[in-house]
Design a protein around this motif. Sequence first.
Motif, PDB file in Angstrom:
ATOM      1  N   UNK A   1       0.796  -1.217   0.000  1.00  0.00           N
ATOM      2  CA  UNK A   1       0.000   0.000   0.000  1.00  0.00           C
ATOM      3  C   UNK A   1       0.830   1.270   0.000  1.00  0.00           C
ATOM      4  N   UNK A   2       2.147   1.137   0.073  1.00  0.00           N
ATOM      5  CA  UNK A   2       3.049   2.282   0.049  1.00  0.00           C
ATOM      6  C   UNK A   2       4.389   1.826  -0.503  1.00  0.00           C
TER       7      UNK A   2
ATOM      8  N   UNK B   1      11.356   1.350  16.084  1.00  0.00           N
ATOM      9  CA  UNK B   1      10.270   0.476  15.640  1.00  0.00           C
ATOM     10  C   UNK B   1       9.728   1.041  14.335  1.00  0.00           C
ATOM     11  N   UNK B   2       9.652   0.195  13.316  1.00  0.00           N
ATOM     12  CA  UNK B   2       9.195   0.607  11.995  1.00  0.00           C
ATOM     13  C   UNK B   2       7.766   0.115  11.763  1.00  0.00           C
ATOM     14  N   UNK B   3       7.133   0.678  10.736  1.00  0.00           N
ATOM     15  CA  UNK B   3       5.784   0.240  10.382  1.00  0.00           C
ATOM     16  C   UNK B   3       5.621   0.298   8.872  1.00  0.00           C
ATOM     17  N   UNK B   4       4.884  -0.660   8.333  1.00  0.00           N
ATOM     18  CA  UNK B   4       4.627  -0.710   6.899  1.00  0.00           C
ATOM     19  C   UNK B   4       3.207  -1.215   6.667  1.00  0.00           C
ATOM     20  N   UNK B   5       2.534  -0.691   5.665  1.00  0.00           N
ATOM     21  CA  UNK B   5       1.172  -1.108   5.327  1.00  0.00           C
ATOM     22  C   UNK B   5       1.212  -2.251   4.318  1.00  0.00           C
ATOM     23  N   UNK B   6       0.767  -3.423   4.751  1.00  0.00           N
ATOM     24  CA  UNK B   6       0.655  -4.596   3.888  1.00  0.00           C
ATOM     25  C   UNK B   6      -0.744  -5.165   4.049  1.00  0.00           C
TER      26      UNK B   6
ATOM     27  N   UNK C   1      -5.957  -0.472   7.401  1.00  0.00           N
ATOM     28  CA  UNK C   1      -5.772   0.711   6.586  1.00  0.00           C
ATOM     29  C   UNK C   1      -6.543   0.509   5.304  1.00  0.00           C
ATOM     30  N   UNK C   2      -6.656   1.577   4.507  1.00  0.00           N
ATOM     31  CA  UNK C   2      -7.393   1.466   3.237  1.00  0.00           C
ATOM     32  C   UNK C   2      -6.849   0.315   2.424  1.00  0.00           C
ATOM     33  N   UNK C   3      -7.740  -0.574   1.980  1.00  0.00           N
ATOM     34  CA  UNK C   3      -7.307  -1.801   1.324  1.00  0.00           C
ATOM     35  C   UNK C   3      -8.104  -2.021   0.047  1.00  0.00           C
ATOM     36  N   UNK C   4      -7.393  -2.465  -1.003  1.00  0.00           N
ATOM     37  CA  UNK C   4      -8.036  -2.710  -2.283  1.00  0.00           C
ATOM     38  C   UNK C   4      -8.125  -4.192  -2.620  1.00  0.00           C
TER      39      UNK C   4
ATOM     40  N   UNK D   1       0.424  -0.958  -4.887  1.00  0.00           N
ATOM     41  CA  UNK D   1      -0.988  -1.052  -5.249  1.00  0.00           C
ATOM     42  C   UNK D   1      -1.420   0.223  -5.969  1.00  0.00           C
ATOM     43  N   UNK D   2      -2.048   0.077  -7.127  1.00  0.00           N
ATOM     44  CA  UNK D   2      -2.502   1.229  -7.891  1.00  0.00           C
ATOM     45  C   UNK D   2      -1.546   1.687  -8.977  1.00  0.00           C
TER      46      UNK D   2
END
Length: 237
Positions: free
Chosen positions: A16-17, A204-209, A232-235, A127-128
């Motif tokens: 997502x990013x 501490x890291x974060x990622x949108x999957x 999070x926003x998900x397609x 994504x996108x």
Amino acid sequence: MSYQIEPIGIIRSPYKEKFAVPRQPGLVPSARSEIVLQGEANALEAVRGLEQFSHLWLLFLFDQNLEAGWRPTVRPPRLGGNERIGVFASRATFRPNGIGMSAVELKGIRQDGKDVIIELGGVDLVDGTPIVDIKPYIPYSDSLPLATGGFANDEPDTLAVSFTDKAGSQLTGKQPTRHRAVIEEVLAQDPRPAYKKGKPDSKEYAVHLFDYNVKFTVDDEKVTVTALEKPVANRQD
């Protein structure tokens, strides 16, 4: 002269990013993605015969980077993020025309209502991402066994990944096993900035999957997933 390119489809992927997207296709084999064709290209006739091929070439736009422009030299992560080389000696995302290419596995083709959808294996696309062309991968001409890969001749090293009990219990949905595998394979690539690698790191890291905000730490060359937070926003599931 200038030319105009019209995307023929959009990728749907777990990423997502830009952060944590694999640096090459195939590094996260458990991931699944798809192209939704659009416009005049959204026709079964356009993909007739494509199922004969096991892999495809995708040409796409680095659409999130186009406005940032480009420079003639870049710092590839594989060289530690310090050494500069020419942009054309790299696969950097900041390029004069913002065009990328990936060889990906074809998993299938289906029609969902009016949409023609091409199912793919692991990709390295957010994504996108707009797809501008699709070509079949032809082994006798596209596979070059004697080719050399310069500074990226070998696959990157990977890290061990584990989940805390809390993070493991937060895996939900219809495909928790596959989601866990994808998260492990993504984080095993160590998506942190190159200058962070091999050094003590308490951040501490974060990622949108998928629909997770995946939090993780890296200590002693090991990745620990600490939490899978609110959706999070998900397609795509």
